[in-house]
Design an enzyme around this catalytic site. Structure first.
Site, PDB file in Angstrom:
ATOM      1  N   SER A  87       0.929  -1.261  -0.022  1.00 37.51           N
ATOM      2  CA  SER A  87      -0.041   0.082  -0.138  1.00 37.51           C
ATOM      3  C   SER A  87       0.732   1.208  -0.191  1.00 37.51           C
ATOM      4  O   SER A  87       0.363   2.345  -0.086  1.00 37.51           O
ATOM      5  CB  SER A  87      -0.890   0.022   0.946  1.00 37.51           C
ATOM      6  N   THR A 190      -2.315   3.606   4.016  1.00 34.06           N
ATOM      7  CA  THR A 190      -1.320   4.542   4.126  1.00 34.06           C
ATOM      8  C   THR A 190      -0.515   4.598   5.463  1.00 34.06           C
ATOM      9  O   THR A 190      -0.861   4.312   6.411  1.00 34.06           O
ATOM     10  CB  THR A 190      -1.926   5.935   4.113  1.00 34.06           C
ATOM     11  N   THR A 208       1.562   7.063   0.187  1.00 31.47           N
ATOM     12  CA  THR A 208       0.742   5.871  -0.017  1.00 31.47           C
ATOM     13  C   THR A 208       0.770   5.510  -1.435  1.00 31.47           C
ATOM     14  O   THR A 208       0.930   6.395  -2.346  1.00 31.47           O
ATOM     15  CB  THR A 208      -0.791   6.279   0.493  1.00 31.47           C
ATOM     16  N   ARG A 218      -6.392   9.071 -10.510  1.00 30.60           N
ATOM     17  CA  ARG A 218      -7.229   9.379  -9.113  1.00 30.60           C
ATOM     18  C   ARG A 218      -5.921   9.811  -8.205  1.00 30.60           C
ATOM     19  O   ARG A 218      -4.871   9.193  -7.879  1.00 30.60           O
ATOM     20  CB  ARG A 218      -7.980   8.224  -8.850  1.00 30.60           C
ATOM     21  N   VAL A 219      -6.291  10.717  -7.450  1.00 28.04           N
ATOM     22  CA  VAL A 219      -5.421  11.332  -6.325  1.00 28.04           C
ATOM     23  C   VAL A 219      -6.263  11.341  -5.042  1.00 28.04           C
ATOM     24  O   VAL A 219      -7.512  11.826  -5.029  1.00 28.04           O
ATOM     25  CB  VAL A 219      -4.752  12.704  -6.738  1.00 28.04           C
ATOM     26  N   GLY A 220      -5.740  10.803  -3.877  1.00 27.58           N
ATOM     27  CA  GLY A 220      -6.498  10.648  -2.568  1.00 27.58           C
ATOM     28  C   GLY A 220      -6.188  11.823  -1.836  1.00 27.58           C
ATOM     29  O   GLY A 220      -5.759  13.040  -2.224  1.00 27.58           O
ATOM     30  N   ASP A 221      -6.497  11.649  -0.502  1.00 29.04           N
ATOM     31  CA  ASP A 221      -6.277  12.611   0.565  1.00 29.04           C
ATOM     32  C   ASP A 221      -4.820  12.883   0.702  1.00 29.04           C
ATOM     33  O   ASP A 221      -4.422  13.705   1.434  1.00 29.04           O
ATOM     34  CB  ASP A 221      -6.965  12.323   1.907  1.00 29.04           C
ATOM     35  N   THR A 241      -5.911   8.009   7.333  1.00 26.66           N
ATOM     36  CA  THR A 241      -5.654   6.886   6.443  1.00 26.66           C
ATOM     37  C   THR A 241      -7.102   6.302   6.160  1.00 26.66           C
ATOM     38  O   THR A 241      -8.226   6.482   7.061  1.00 26.66           O
ATOM     39  CB  THR A 241      -4.886   5.726   7.194  1.00 26.66           C
ATOM     40  N   GLY A 242      -7.345   5.628   5.067  1.00 34.45           N
ATOM     41  CA  GLY A 242      -8.717   5.057   4.698  1.00 34.45           C
ATOM     42  C   GLY A 242      -9.319   5.786   3.506  1.00 34.45           C
ATOM     43  O   GLY A 242      -8.247   6.320   2.691  1.00 34.45           O
TER      44      GLY A 242
END
Ligand code: ASP
Length: 330
Positions: A87, A190, A208, A218-221, A241-242
């Site tokens: 991950s 993460t 992450t 896609r980009v996360g937080d 995380t999550g």
């Protein structure tokens, strides 16, 4: 499946204890001679089981009177460079098209911050994020621009898709599991690491490979300052995380820090942020989010939507995994 993961997490952390608010009064009683400590300082906390190894590396810096900023970077590099971790960094599960794309950010005690998103073929995005922070007028570089910047700064091009990750991706494709994968499994977590050093300065790092089999692009937080990570040296630091989309919606880590500013304990601040996420979403299926927080005194806490989130704590007295409190069982 979800339940099994929770049981697995519990089993792995044999030394795990349940956190109930602050269980830290112990540390105030006796100051070890080997370290100059003040209150609960210094201390490191980080997300998930991989946090143990990262904390140990970060502690080497803290122990030798180093800066929290160096500690957080060095700590999470361990996770990024571990090919068995699915991950983060090399070995991370790819997106739907088979590309490993990485997100990371770092923040110090003076509101300096740097970030990279959608970065490919660089093993240690956290160090690129630090270079963005220290050697450019910007906060965030993305995609090809971030890659070119990294190469220019001497980072090496590397294939990050390991055979194991490739096989997992091929299996996923075969099974045509095109729906949302479960976030809270061992392959998708993460590393967020927060540290307070002996001078009482806070820093944080977050890195992450993101949501496994996500849409390409896609980009996360995790690379977003205020969402995946936030540090205010007067108050405290937090990271998430999550499911990144849910964290972004409430500016998660910034929210946690602001709640601590209002006087909430780290754990309670994380809990209120989790409640806000729950309120903001009609469908909570698979929506796992966990926050960790560390305040200026070195007090810590965590909270998650569902059971199964754990975090690693390292200080002069302990190096242990703790199960976070949570709102719901799976
Ligand atoms: N927050 C990360 C993301 O959404 C993933 C995780 O922590 O599990 O990319």
């Amino acid at each position: 499946m979800k339940r099994r993961n929770f049981i697995k997490f519990s089993a792995i952390s044999g030394a795990t204890i349940a956190i109930s608010g602050y269980s830290n009064s112990l540390f105030a009683r006796k100051k070890p001679n080997s370290l100059i400590t003040s209150g609960y300082l210094p201390r490191i906390i980080s997300t998930w089981n991989h946090g143990m190894a990262a904390n140990n590396e970060a502690w080497k810096i803290i122990e030798s009177n180093g800066a929290a900023l160096d500690a957080v970077e060095k700590g999470v590099r361990i996770t990024e460079s571990d090919p068995s971790n699915r991950s983060v960094g090399i070995g991370g599960l790819p997106d739907a098209k088979g590309n490993v794309t990485l997100d990371a950010c770092i923040m110090d005690h003076k509101f300096n911050c740097g970030s990279v998103s959608f970065l490919q073929n660089i093993e240690n995005p956290i160090s690129v994020a630090r270079k963005v922070m220290e050697q450019t007028p910007h906060v965030m570089l993305s995609g090809k621009g971030a890659y070119d910047f990294a190469i220019e700064k001497g980072f090496k091009h590397k294939d990050l898709l390991t055979n194991e990750a490739k096989l997992a991706w091929e299996k996923w494709k075969e099974e045509a599991k095109k729906e949302k994968p479960i976030i809270n499994n061992e392959n998708h977590d993460t590393i967020g690491l927060l540290a307070i050093d002996k001078k009482g300065n806070l820093s944080g790092a977050c890195t992450t490979s993101g949501w496994a089999y996500k849409l390409h692009g896609r980009v996360g937080d995790s690379p977003i300052i205020g969402a995946g990570l936030y540090v205010d040296n007067e108050i405290g630091a937090a990271c998430a995380t999550g499911l990144g989309e849910a964290v972004i919606r409430i500016c998660g880590s910034h929210t946690v820090v602001e709640l601590m500013r209002q006087g909430h304990s780290p754990e309670n601040a994380c809990k209120i942020a989790v409640e806000r996420i729950i309120k903001a979403h009609d469908n909570l299926e698979g929506l796992q989010v966990g926050f960790i927080a560390l305040n200026k005194k070195g007090e810590y806490g965590a909270y998650s939507v569902y059971s199964g989130f754990n975090f690693a704590v390292k200080d002069v007295k302990q190096n242990t995994m703790i199960n976070a409190k949570y709102e719901m069982d799976w």
